[in-house]
Design a protein around this motif. Sequence first.
Motif, short mmCIF file in Angstrom:
data_model
loop_
_atom_site.label_atom_id
_atom_site.label_comp_id
_atom_site.label_asym_id
_atom_site.label_seq_id
_atom_site.Cartn_x
_atom_site.Cartn_y
_atom_site.Cartn_z
N ALA A 1 0.83 -1.20 0.00
CA ALA A 1 0.00 0.00 0.00
C ALA A 1 0.86 1.26 0.00
O ALA A 1 0.59 2.22 -0.74
N VAL A 2 1.91 1.26 0.82
CA VAL A 2 2.82 2.41 0.85
C VAL A 2 3.53 2.55 -0.49
O VAL A 2 3.67 3.66 -1.02
N ARG A 3 3.95 1.43 -1.06
CA ARG A 3 4.65 1.47 -2.34
C ARG A 3 3.76 2.05 -3.44
O ARG A 3 4.20 2.87 -4.25
N ARG A 4 2.50 1.63 -3.47
CA ARG A 4 1.58 2.14 -4.49
C ARG A 4 1.37 3.64 -4.32
O ARG A 4 1.34 4.39 -5.31
N LEU A 5 1.22 4.08 -3.10
CA LEU A 5 1.00 5.50 -2.84
C LEU A 5 2.22 6.32 -3.24
O LEU A 5 2.09 7.38 -3.88
N VAL A 6 3.40 5.84 -2.90
CA VAL A 6 4.63 6.56 -3.25
C VAL A 6 4.82 6.61 -4.75
O VAL A 6 5.16 7.66 -5.32
N GLU A 7 4.60 5.50 -5.43
CA GLU A 7 4.79 5.46 -6.88
C GLU A 7 3.78 6.36 -7.59
O GLU A 7 4.12 7.02 -8.58
N ARG A 8 2.55 6.37 -7.10
CA ARG A 8 1.54 7.22 -7.73
C ARG A 8 1.87 8.69 -7.54
O ARG A 8 1.74 9.49 -8.47
N ARG A 9 2.33 9.05 -6.36
CA ARG A 9 2.67 10.44 -6.09
C ARG A 9 3.95 10.85 -6.81
O ARG A 9 4.09 12.00 -7.25
N ALA A 10 4.88 9.91 -6.97
CA ALA A 10 6.15 10.21 -7.64
C ALA A 10 5.94 10.61 -9.09
O ALA A 10 6.76 11.33 -9.67
N GLY A 11 4.84 10.15 -9.68
CA GLY A 11 4.57 10.53 -11.06
C GLY A 11 4.20 11.99 -11.21
O GLY A 11 4.29 12.55 -12.29
N ASP A 12 3.74 12.61 -10.10
CA ASP A 12 3.32 14.01 -10.14
C ASP A 12 4.33 14.96 -9.51
O ASP A 12 4.29 16.16 -9.76
N GLN A 13 5.21 14.44 -8.65
CA GLN A 13 6.15 15.29 -7.93
C GLN A 13 7.58 14.87 -8.23
O GLN A 13 7.96 13.72 -8.01
N ASP A 14 8.38 15.80 -8.73
CA ASP A 14 9.79 15.50 -9.01
C ASP A 14 10.58 15.58 -7.71
O ASP A 14 10.48 16.55 -6.95
N LEU A 15 11.38 14.54 -7.43
CA LEU A 15 12.13 14.46 -6.18
C LEU A 15 13.05 15.65 -6.00
O LEU A 15 13.13 16.23 -4.90
N ARG A 16 13.72 16.06 -7.05
CA ARG A 16 14.69 17.17 -6.93
C ARG A 16 13.99 18.48 -6.59
O ARG A 16 14.52 19.30 -5.85
N ARG A 17 12.80 18.69 -7.13
CA ARG A 17 12.06 19.91 -6.81
C ARG A 17 11.57 19.87 -5.37
O ARG A 17 11.61 20.88 -4.66
N VAL A 18 11.13 18.71 -4.91
CA VAL A 18 10.63 18.57 -3.54
C VAL A 18 11.71 18.88 -2.52
O VAL A 18 11.49 19.60 -1.56
N ILE A 19 12.92 18.33 -2.74
CA ILE A 19 13.97 18.52 -1.75
C ILE A 19 14.57 19.93 -1.80
O ILE A 19 15.25 20.35 -0.86
#
Length: 368
Positions: free
Chosen positions: A17-35
């Motif tokens: 469940a956590v993996r699905r949520l993270v993967e779904r959100r990762a498609g909309d949020q770029d890690l480099r921009r978030v950090i």
Amino acid sequence: MTMRFGLTEEQQELMAAVRRLVERRAGDQDLRRVIAEEPGYDDGLWRAMTEQIGVAALAVPEQYGGAGFTSLETHLVLEVLGAALTPSPLLGSGVLATQALLLAAEPGDCERLLPALAAGERVAALAWADAAGRWRLDGSDVRATGTDDRWRLSGSARLVLDGSAADVLLVVATTPAGPGLFEVAPGTAGVTRTPTPALDPTLRFATVELDDAPAAALALEARAALARLSSVAAVAVTALQVGGAQRALDDTVAHLKEREQFGRPLGSFQALKHRVADVLVSVETARSVSWAAAWAAARNAPDLGEEAARAKAWCGEAFEHAAGEMIQLHGGIGITWEHRAQLYFKRAHATAHLFGSAREHLRALAPI
């Protein structure tokens, strides 16, 4: 008779469940921009994980607003987050601060502080490390003076995870009776929080300076609680390391299958197969050692200190091995900013020293 340890169906579904949520959100949020922005993690993802799955409540007893599971379930969530390098307050607030309260604070303070942390409505940070970045069981560089309900803290604490954005500050301070745990309001007079640059940009640290800052005592003799907390912290980091090492291995294998040289996939070369096989062995062994330590932490086993030291030493070296091979086997692209390999490499080296290096933990296992 043999013993077999495996995850329950509920634990497997929690990770999925956590993996699905993270993967779904990762498609909309770029890690480099978030950090690159405040607070250093995706607040929307954090709210979703706490509200939909309750990740911050897993190890909190039901009487304090939690789900009543164990720290093992939190460990499994951290492994998933480690695989994706997902920045979140789970380690700093959901493990370090939460466990500090559960281990040291009185029930009344737990009833007051833990429900909001378990719900993800507030984030707490634990200030302990001294100027050298060490968690000392005899106290810290912060000094506490006063009596009863009138305490003042002065000094500084380094490497405070999520310290800049925390709503609650828990401070380990040295008192005449020994190490104690105090609560400090972040916005009060005498409190200064300065972000600290880190090798791993997915982890946010701060230096907390206290100048005669008012504080509330949560525990005036916390030596035993801090000793266990240091082991719990080391075990929690191994979850991030195992998750990161597994993803580094998976991405490297996928690259070797796709990339061709001399008309053949790189993965068909025997020498590279051997290198990947070595990484596989170290990652699988690291997971076993990490889970064993997490099991000991969840059960408050008497050998927790040994299990934690063994796991932190092994998992740190396994992650560095996997991340190093990831860089090497990806070639020149692996070290570029556009590719995530360099982020795994930085996470591996940063977490290898967080809450004790492999050398320090091995020395604790076999002092010379």
